[in-house]
Design a protein around this motif. Sequence first.
Motif, PDB file in Angstrom:
ATOM      1  N   MET A 147       0.777  -1.069  -0.090  1.00 11.40           N
ATOM      2  CA  MET A 147       0.064   0.004   0.031  1.00 11.40           C
ATOM      3  C   MET A 147       0.846   1.166  -0.022  1.00 11.40           C
ATOM      4  O   MET A 147       1.790   1.566   0.709  1.00 11.40           O
ATOM      5  CB  MET A 147      -0.869   0.080   1.298  1.00 11.40           C
ATOM      6  N   ASN A 148       0.471   2.083  -0.814  1.00 13.72           N
ATOM      7  CA  ASN A 148       1.320   3.530  -1.121  1.00 13.72           C
ATOM      8  C   ASN A 148       0.872   4.504  -0.374  1.00 13.72           C
ATOM      9  O   ASN A 148      -0.467   4.958  -0.657  1.00 13.72           O
ATOM     10  CB  ASN A 148       1.630   3.761  -2.323  1.00 13.72           C
ATOM     11  N   TRP A 149       1.293   4.971   1.013  1.00 15.65           N
ATOM     12  CA  TRP A 149       0.660   5.910   1.806  1.00 15.65           C
ATOM     13  C   TRP A 149       0.575   7.148   1.138  1.00 15.65           C
ATOM     14  O   TRP A 149      -0.375   8.034   1.509  1.00 15.65           O
ATOM     15  CB  TRP A 149       1.204   5.812   3.108  1.00 15.65           C
ATOM     16  N   ASN A 150       1.538   7.485   0.140  1.00 10.82           N
ATOM     17  CA  ASN A 150       1.531   8.919  -0.287  1.00 10.82           C
ATOM     18  C   ASN A 150       0.460   8.943  -1.259  1.00 10.82           C
ATOM     19  O   ASN A 150      -0.381   9.876  -1.411  1.00 10.82           O
ATOM     20  CB  ASN A 150       2.819   9.258  -1.039  1.00 10.82           C
ATOM     21  N   ASP A 151      -0.097   7.957  -2.149  1.00  8.66           N
ATOM     22  CA  ASP A 151      -1.242   7.745  -3.076  1.00  8.66           C
ATOM     23  C   ASP A 151      -2.246   8.037  -2.263  1.00  8.66           C
ATOM     24  O   ASP A 151      -3.207   8.797  -2.633  1.00  8.66           O
ATOM     25  CB  ASP A 151      -0.937   6.565  -3.990  1.00  8.66           C
ATOM     26  N   MET A 152      -2.400   7.197  -1.400  1.00  8.85           N
ATOM     27  CA  MET A 152      -3.852   7.466  -0.448  1.00  8.85           C
ATOM     28  C   MET A 152      -4.078   8.698   0.036  1.00  8.85           C
ATOM     29  O   MET A 152      -5.065   9.285   0.049  1.00  8.85           O
ATOM     30  CB  MET A 152      -3.555   6.417   0.658  1.00  8.85           C
TER      31      MET A 152
END
Length: 52
Positions: free
Chosen positions: A1-6
């Motif tokens: 999971m990419n936190w920056n994208d979320m």
Amino acid sequence: MNWNDMWMYLFGTITLWGVNMGFWVAIGVVFLIVILMNLVFWGMKPKKPEEL
């Protein structure tokens, strides 16, 4: 999971005042730990000295 994208999807930015959100999350965690430590410390009752 990419936190920056979320984070970008939810809020539209990954910086606040030019500083990465990871920094602000870390500062928030440290702030919560300090508050909890103060609550525990100030909630302790002082030990009564033992009488001889």
